[in-house]
Design an enzyme around this catalytic site. Structure first.
Site, PDB file in Angstrom:
ATOM      1  CB  CYS A   1      23.345 -29.207 -10.243  1.00 27.90           C
ATOM      2  SG  CYS A   1      22.654 -29.975 -11.693  1.00 27.90           S
TER       3      CYS A   1
ATOM      4  CG  HIS B   1      23.499 -33.171  -7.332  1.00 24.98           C
ATOM      5  ND1 HIS B   1      22.540 -32.118  -6.968  1.00 24.98           N
ATOM      6  CD2 HIS B   1      23.554 -33.223  -8.387  1.00 24.98           C
ATOM      7  CE1 HIS B   1      22.178 -31.664  -7.938  1.00 24.98           C
ATOM      8  NE2 HIS B   1      22.746 -32.342  -9.126  1.00 24.98           N
TER       9      HIS B   1
ATOM     10  CD  GLU C   1      22.697 -31.919  -3.273  1.00 26.06           C
ATOM     11  OE1 GLU C   1      23.992 -31.629  -3.400  1.00 26.06           O
ATOM     12  OE2 GLU C   1      22.082 -31.535  -4.177  1.00 26.06           O
TER      13      GLU C   1
END
Lengths: 80, 227
Positions: B85, B201, B203
């Site tokens: 990002c 993302h 994560e």
């Protein structure tokens, strides 16, 4: 010495913000617009009294930070 | 395996990344943007967020911060650097991967799950993954990948496109493109494939109770393929 630089998007790069501004202006009855492109304007007071050198410093700044040359052009527009 | 996550002023996914890396076995260190030396690392991550308030252009100020010279040297010597990002925006601004990320085509901040398709598994990030379509989360205002026609040709000739936006079946079409990116590009590699930048993302997808598990698959595979 004060130097100004204008950063504009290159011709083929989409400018959605410019499009929205264009649309809004038309909605406000400004009917005579071909296109709106949004850019950035910098006024930099350089510690340099030689206009040529001052311009060169700002040009270097444009190349290294102020503009991304993949999508933007820069123009050093005035000296005060 | 050792990893480092760089924290810039305005980073806000750095701790999520720390949790994800540790969960799957990395010994992670948080590194401040003003540090000069990078700790010994097998992987360096530039996390998501709004570094330096996204002033000037997203990622542009962070790309000139002190630690970035070490990150650039690490990447140029073959070290693995991943930017997620805002981290992807920092990678393009530092010149480690080609192109730029423009304002989203429809001017909206996009925050939703998307499907992405891996294009190229011949690299440490994706090798040994046994599926091609992943569900990840995106949250960005400037994710519209753009490059010049010459750059695009070079990127395609060198198989540098890492992931594409697609639907759940892996169809890559304009209607599944959330932000106007050229060719539905969601992530790209550098030429050598040791640097990966992507908008999604992983994560945020590491806990089955909160999200999907596709991020877990990604990180499990990542640590095994670096070993």
């Amino acid at each position: 010495m004060k130097i100004s630089a204008i950063i504009t998007l290159k011709k083929d790069v989409l400018d959605p913000q410019g499009k929205v501004i264009h649309q809004t202006l038309e909605d406000m009855n400004f009917k005579n617009i071909n296109e709106v492109r949004q850019g950035k304007y910098f006024e930099i007071d350089v510690k340099e009294n030689d206009p040529k050198k001052a311009k060169e410093i700002v040009e270097d700044m444009c190349k290294k930070l102020l503009a991304n040359l993949v999508i933007e052009n820069y123009k050093i527009i005035e000296i005060q | 395996m050792k990893s480092s996550v760089i924290t810039f002023p305005g980073s806000n996914c750095d701790r999520d990344m720390d949790v994800a890396l540790k969960k799957f076995g990395f010994k992670n260190k948080m590194v401040w943007h003003n540090d000069i030396e990078l700790p010994k690392s097998d992987l360096v991550v530039l996390p998501g967020g709004f570094s330096y308030g996204d002033y000037l252009r997203c990622g542009s100020v962070a790309s000139k911060s002190k630690i970035m010279q070490s990150v650039i040297n690490f990447a140029k010597s073959g070290g693995m650097v991943m930017g997620i990002c805002n981290g992807f925006q920092i990678l393009v601004e530092s010149g480690l991967v080609p192109g730029v990320l423009l304002r989203n085509k429809y001017l909206a901040f996009i925050c939703k799950n998307v499907f992405v398709k891996l294009d190229n598994k011949n690299n440490h990030y994706f090798k040994n993954l046994d599926k091609d379509i992943f569900e990840f989360h995106i949250a960005h205002n400037e994710g519209n990948y753009f490059c010049t026609p010459e750059q695009l040709k070079e990127i395609e000739d060198n198989n540098q496109i890492a992931i594409y936006y697609c639907n759940n079946l892996g169809k890559i079409e304009e209607k599944f493109n959330p932000n106007g990116s050229i060719k539905n590009i969601a992530g790209i590699f550098n030429k050598e494939k040791n640097v990966l930048g992507m908008m999604p993302h992983p994560e945020r997808m590491i806990d089955n109770c909160l999200s999907g598990e596709d991020g877990s698959l990604f990180f499990k595979n990542l640590i095994n393929s670096i070993k």
